[in-house]
Scaffold this active site. Structure first.
Site, mmCIF file in Angstrom:
data_model
loop_
_atom_site.group_PDB
_atom_site.id
_atom_site.type_symbol
_atom_site.label_atom_id
_atom_site.label_comp_id
_atom_site.label_asym_id
_atom_site.label_seq_id
_atom_site.Cartn_x
_atom_site.Cartn_y
_atom_site.Cartn_z
ATOM 1 N N GLY A 45 0.654 0.743 2.729
ATOM 2 C CA GLY A 45 0.450 1.282 1.389
ATOM 3 C C GLY A 45 -0.823 0.759 0.760
ATOM 4 N N SER A 54 12.253 -9.060 -16.845
ATOM 5 C CA SER A 54 11.406 -10.140 -17.357
ATOM 6 C C SER A 54 12.038 -10.869 -18.545
ATOM 7 C CB SER A 54 10.023 -9.602 -17.730
ATOM 8 O OG SER A 54 9.301 -9.243 -16.568
ATOM 9 N N THR A 112 -2.784 8.670 2.744
ATOM 10 C CA THR A 112 -4.082 9.212 2.343
ATOM 11 C C THR A 112 -5.132 8.172 2.701
ATOM 12 O OG1 THR A 112 -3.021 10.374 0.495
ATOM 13 C CG2 THR A 112 -5.424 10.155 0.421
ATOM 14 N N LEU A 113 -5.866 8.435 3.771
ATOM 15 C CA LEU A 113 -6.801 7.440 4.300
ATOM 16 C C LEU A 113 -7.832 7.009 3.267
ATOM 17 C CD1 LEU A 113 -7.948 5.763 6.611
ATOM 18 C CD2 LEU A 113 -9.185 7.809 7.398
ATOM 19 N N SER A 114 -8.275 7.936 2.422
ATOM 20 C CA SER A 114 -9.319 7.605 1.448
ATOM 21 C C SER A 114 -8.891 6.492 0.495
ATOM 22 C CB SER A 114 -9.723 8.854 0.650
ATOM 23 O OG SER A 114 -8.612 9.383 -0.056
ATOM 24 N N LYS A 169 -1.986 -2.003 -17.576
ATOM 25 C CA LYS A 169 -2.673 -3.100 -16.877
ATOM 26 C C LYS A 169 -4.197 -2.959 -16.892
ATOM 27 C CE LYS A 169 0.989 -4.696 -13.787
ATOM 28 N NZ LYS A 169 1.336 -5.043 -12.391
ATOM 29 N N GLU A 214 -9.882 -15.425 -12.221
ATOM 30 C CA GLU A 214 -10.473 -14.959 -10.961
ATOM 31 C C GLU A 214 -9.625 -13.876 -10.301
ATOM 32 O OE1 GLU A 214 -10.997 -14.801 -6.662
ATOM 33 O OE2 GLU A 214 -9.318 -15.841 -7.607
#
Length: 289
Positions: free
Chosen positions: A134, A24, A160-162, A73, A85
């Site tokens: 992801g 950056s 990890t489906l959750s 963050k 927004e």
């Protein structure tokens, strides 16, 4: 007095903890020189327990604003008195600025993602269906960008489906959660395939084959990776071999920096080939290509 005169002496910052090798400062330094602005963009390492006081003292320390990265963050989101927004939708802030004495927060990752595709694969947003590999923090910005640009159906796949279910619930209609075992079947009707996982990046199985066959994707599909180290990931190499249009992740890094620079220094910079080559030269020097 012109905008450049007003920006004279303005300072912006980049903060995270720890501060790893970030590009950056190179990006903003390039633009400051290009625009002839007598300003600065400096790295400031801030521990998590000190972030609130750091954010509260920006004006006192002479900062017009700055960029925030991991792990700050969410703390920046909480500290901001006003949110744009995108930040509200994503739930995280990567850009801070002062406006009439108020600390404002925004998220430019979704903008950077979409602008990169606009520049390198015009028409990408005509895709009805997108597949996002992801469900980590970065995928939220990707999904927000896709929904904002009118993609009708976004499938999010995660080991990890959750995690995928949590992301789908956050965004609601048009976003669907799937386990990794469903990824292969979803490729066949995806007009856009986005990799947000670390698979194939430096230190995460680099040089290995990406574990999904992309040859069954529609021939007009676009494949993009938000990872830019290495520049050509295992995912992009596999997509290219399958004949798909590919877009690397460096452009997202460059484009997401544009709104912040304009906020702090009053000039809207351009993402040019010269800037890209400037960053690529640094990556090559660091052995990051």
């Amino acid at each position: 007095m012109d905008d450049k005169s007003m920006a004279r002496g303005r300072k912006a910052f980049f903060t995270g903890f720890p501060i790893r090798h970030s590009r950056s400062p190179l990006i903003h330094g390039f633009w400051l020189k290009e625009q002839g602005i007598d300003g600065s963009y400096e790295a400031v390492e801030v521990k998590p327990e000190d972030f609130s006081s750091f954010a509260a003292s920006l004006a006192a320390n002479g900062f017009a604003g700055g960029n925030v990265t991991i792990p700050h963050k969410e703390a920046a989101y909480a500290a901001a008195e006003s949110l744009d927004e995108a930040a509200r939708a994503i739930g995280a802030v990567n850009t801070l600025w002062l406006e009439n004495g108020r600390l404002c927060g925004g998220n430019t990752d979704a903008y950077g993602f979409a602008a990169n595709l606009d520049a390198s694969a015009p028409g990408w947003d005509k895709a009805d269906r997108a597949l996002v590999l992801g469900a980590g923090g970065a995928s939220r910005a990707v999904v927000h960008a896709l929904l904002s640009r009118g993609v009708c159906h976004v499938s999010v796949v995660n080991r990890t489906l959750s995690r995928a279910e949590e992301l789908a619930a956050h965004f609601g209609a048009r976003v669907y959660a799937h386990g990794w075992d469903e990824a292969q079947a979803l490729v066949s009707n995806a007009g856009l395939i986005v990799n947000t996982t670390a698979l194939g990046m430096s230190g995460h199985g680099e040089g290995q084959d990406f574990p999904i066959d992309l040859t069954c994707a529609p021939k007009e599909a676009v494949a993009t990776d938000i990872v830019y180290v290495p520049l050509r990931t295992a995912f992009l190499n596999k997509a290219e071999k399958a004949g798909l249009k590919t877009v690397d992740g460096l452009g997202m890094l460059l484009h997401q920096a544009v709104p912040g620079f304009e906020r702090w220094f009053g000039q809207r910079p351009q993402v040019t080939q010269a800037l890209r080559e400037h960053i690529l030269a640094d990556m090559a020097k660091a052995g990051a290509l």
